[in-house]
Design an enzyme around this catalytic site. Sequence first.
Site: not given
Ligand code: MN
Length: 246
Positions: A77, A96, A166
């Site tokens: 990612e 993130h 998420h």
């Molecule tokens: Mn992730």
Amino acid sequence: MSKVQEIIEELVTGNRILAREEILDSFGHISVRHPENPNRYLLSRARAPDLIEAEDIITFEMDGTAVDAGERKPYLERYIHGAIFEARPEVQCVIHSHTGSLLPFGVTGWQLKPMAHVGACIGRDVPVWDSEDKFGDTDLLVVNMSMGRDLVKTLGSGNVALMRGHGCAVAGANIRECVFRAIQLDVNARLQKEALGMSQLTGKLKFLTDGEIKAWEKILTPYSWERAWENWCKRANRPYLGQPMI
Ligand code: MN
């Protein structure tokens, strides 16, 4: 120590703090724009944040191409980071995370807003990006620049976007400010859920006013985050190196 080496040490400290403060667990990541080339960024190889060493840090192009990975495997990612750095030249650090306290806000439509005064650093209204809107049924991972750029559209000029089902993306002007924001985001989410339960009994739930948020933004300076950073360094068993390098 060179400027790049200093930033890498700061990035390792950021990883360790986010792990120690339970913002990141085995997953999630923090990156920093390259101090000598604004078209590149620094991010660890795919490894749990609490284990990351300076040797794990890889240099990436904005499109996610690794410059010097060798045998080291990058995060799937990483595009979250490149897409934000590409669109927002003033952003120097991106996080993130999959912080659990945030998930309910992304799936219920209940708006995450600043409630505690320090929580003002998350912004007035935290938007939610839903990958299904454009990409349909996926594994929800941001695995290319198209998805990353779509997330950035939701982020806009703000510094926090939730990712439905998420986690979230957090941006900052430097590593310390960004870590501070990610931690306060978690604190504010937990407080908001607690207050929501009590509000069922009292019928009252008051968020920060727009004016209060603006007033607090003026004191989002090293004065606000340095005291916390020094404390978090100690808790994460990392040296406190004084003023931020970036
Ligand atoms: Mn992730």
